[in-house]
Design an enzyme around this catalytic site. Sequence first.
Site, mmCIF file in Angstrom:
data_model
loop_
_atom_site.group_PDB
_atom_site.id
_atom_site.type_symbol
_atom_site.label_atom_id
_atom_site.label_comp_id
_atom_site.label_asym_id
_atom_site.label_seq_id
_atom_site.Cartn_x
_atom_site.Cartn_y
_atom_site.Cartn_z
ATOM 1 N N LEU A 26 0.813 -1.211 0.000
ATOM 2 C CA LEU A 26 0.000 0.000 0.000
ATOM 3 C C LEU A 26 0.845 1.258 0.000
ATOM 4 O O LEU A 26 0.433 2.297 -0.514
ATOM 5 C CB LEU A 26 -0.927 0.003 1.222
ATOM 6 C CG LEU A 26 -1.985 -1.107 1.290
ATOM 7 C CD1 LEU A 26 -2.724 -1.048 2.623
ATOM 8 C CD2 LEU A 26 -2.957 -0.985 0.127
ATOM 9 N N GLY A 27 2.002 1.192 0.616
ATOM 10 C CA GLY A 27 2.851 2.367 0.699
ATOM 11 C C GLY A 27 4.064 2.091 1.559
ATOM 12 O O GLY A 27 4.159 1.055 2.213
ATOM 13 N N SER A 28 4.990 3.026 1.553
ATOM 14 C CA SER A 28 6.185 2.893 2.383
ATOM 15 C C SER A 28 6.686 4.281 2.743
ATOM 16 O O SER A 28 6.389 5.267 2.069
ATOM 17 C CB SER A 28 7.280 2.106 1.661
ATOM 18 O OG SER A 28 7.713 2.789 0.503
ATOM 19 N N THR A 46 7.052 -0.275 5.858
ATOM 20 C CA THR A 46 6.339 -0.571 4.628
ATOM 21 C C THR A 46 5.010 -1.210 4.981
ATOM 22 O O THR A 46 4.955 -2.081 5.851
ATOM 23 C CB THR A 46 7.159 -1.532 3.736
ATOM 24 O OG1 THR A 46 8.432 -0.940 3.468
ATOM 25 C CG2 THR A 46 6.446 -1.805 2.430
ATOM 26 N N LYS A 85 1.994 -3.731 8.657
ATOM 27 C CA LYS A 85 3.116 -2.797 8.605
ATOM 28 C C LYS A 85 4.383 -3.489 9.077
ATOM 29 O O LYS A 85 4.417 -4.066 10.162
ATOM 30 C CB LYS A 85 2.821 -1.570 9.496
ATOM 31 C CG LYS A 85 3.935 -0.534 9.523
ATOM 32 C CD LYS A 85 3.543 0.646 10.410
ATOM 33 C CE LYS A 85 4.615 1.713 10.456
ATOM 34 N NZ LYS A 85 4.224 2.859 11.321
ATOM 35 N N GLU A 120 -6.391 -2.860 11.643
ATOM 36 C CA GLU A 120 -7.614 -2.817 10.851
ATOM 37 C C GLU A 120 -7.375 -1.965 9.605
ATOM 38 O O GLU A 120 -6.532 -1.069 9.601
ATOM 39 C CB GLU A 120 -8.771 -2.253 11.675
ATOM 40 C CG GLU A 120 -8.587 -0.806 12.100
ATOM 41 C CD GLU A 120 -9.810 -0.234 12.782
ATOM 42 O OE1 GLU A 120 -10.934 -0.616 12.412
ATOM 43 O OE2 GLU A 120 -9.644 0.608 13.691
ATOM 44 N N ASP A 148 -5.875 8.333 2.464
ATOM 45 C CA ASP A 148 -5.366 9.341 3.384
ATOM 46 C C ASP A 148 -5.799 10.730 2.928
ATOM 47 O O ASP A 148 -6.064 10.972 1.741
ATOM 48 C CB ASP A 148 -3.850 9.222 3.586
ATOM 49 C CG ASP A 148 -3.020 9.651 2.388
ATOM 50 O OD1 ASP A 148 -3.160 10.813 1.956
ATOM 51 O OD2 ASP A 148 -2.222 8.836 1.898
ATOM 52 N N ASP A 152 2.655 13.357 15.390
ATOM 53 C CA ASP A 152 2.776 13.460 13.934
ATOM 54 C C ASP A 152 1.401 13.537 13.283
ATOM 55 O O ASP A 152 1.098 12.804 12.335
ATOM 56 C CB ASP A 152 3.567 12.283 13.379
ATOM 57 C CG ASP A 152 4.167 12.563 12.000
ATOM 58 O OD1 ASP A 152 4.283 13.756 11.639
ATOM 59 O OD2 ASP A 152 4.513 11.601 11.290
#
Length: 295
Positions: free
Chosen positions: A44-46, A51, A67, A121, A128, A167
């Site tokens: 999905l992304g990193s 990751t 993750k 989940e 996002d 964050d």
Amino acid sequence: PAPLLSGSCSHLWALPCPSCADGWLLAEGQKKQLQELYQLGPQLGSGGFGTVFSGTRLSDGSPVAIKRVARESVLQWDELPDGTRVPMEVVLMEKVGSGCHYIIQLLDWFELPDSFLLVMERPEASRDLLQLLLEHEVLSEEMARWLFRQVLEAVRHCTACGVLHRDIKPQNLLVNPESGDLKLIDFGCGTFLQERPYTQFAGTHVYSPPEWIACGCYYGHSATIWSLGVLLYVMVCGNLPFCKDHDIVSGQLFFGHQVSPACEDLIRWCLAKHPADRPELEDILCHPWVRGGRF
């Protein structure tokens, strides 16, 4: 629910590299047991701290996010009662893990020789907030208000649990575009909330408060309020209020998009140069702009 394995379990997991993600790389004797828990999907992304892969919990078909956090990228560690050292992120997510619909839930976690796996989940229809902003440039104040309220509730829950996220930004907010439901994610920069000042910063620099840049320290509550002000500005104006350190410290705020007087008042209050001049979280929740009608 799927059975939970202790983070100190002896099962060795390994994720395939993003370029050849064709399944778990497992010792043959462990493969059957782990495949009974989760099926790995596409990446999905990193980012700098891990990751994220899509996945499915096989016991009930629920979508999950997996993750992978390399040991060398873990910012902070904590120790469980049994002496096991684990990433602070795991401990914080367990602390905030119930009682708030607006925070992503940690379902499971595993320890690998070189990394940790966090199973969370995964709201299927969500993206996002940064993606939505890139598509729409700015949000209507009605939409921004609804999302901002949810962020405030997430922060209130974190505070009640003694957790400082550190964050809060669009990339760490998952939004369902149809329902407007929001989830706060990624506690990788978080820590325990304390009353004394912090002398180390973790998070995104352009969201850091002027006291950190000028003095090298900050208080958790007032720094959070500052980041909320930056977030709200980004939602209704489509860009960051400050990009350079001297701009953050000077505190000169300009609005490139027209916003309502109430919205501007709240943003300016949150982005007050001096921490003592910023509102408390409860003050924000009672602000006329926040209490306006839902879209």
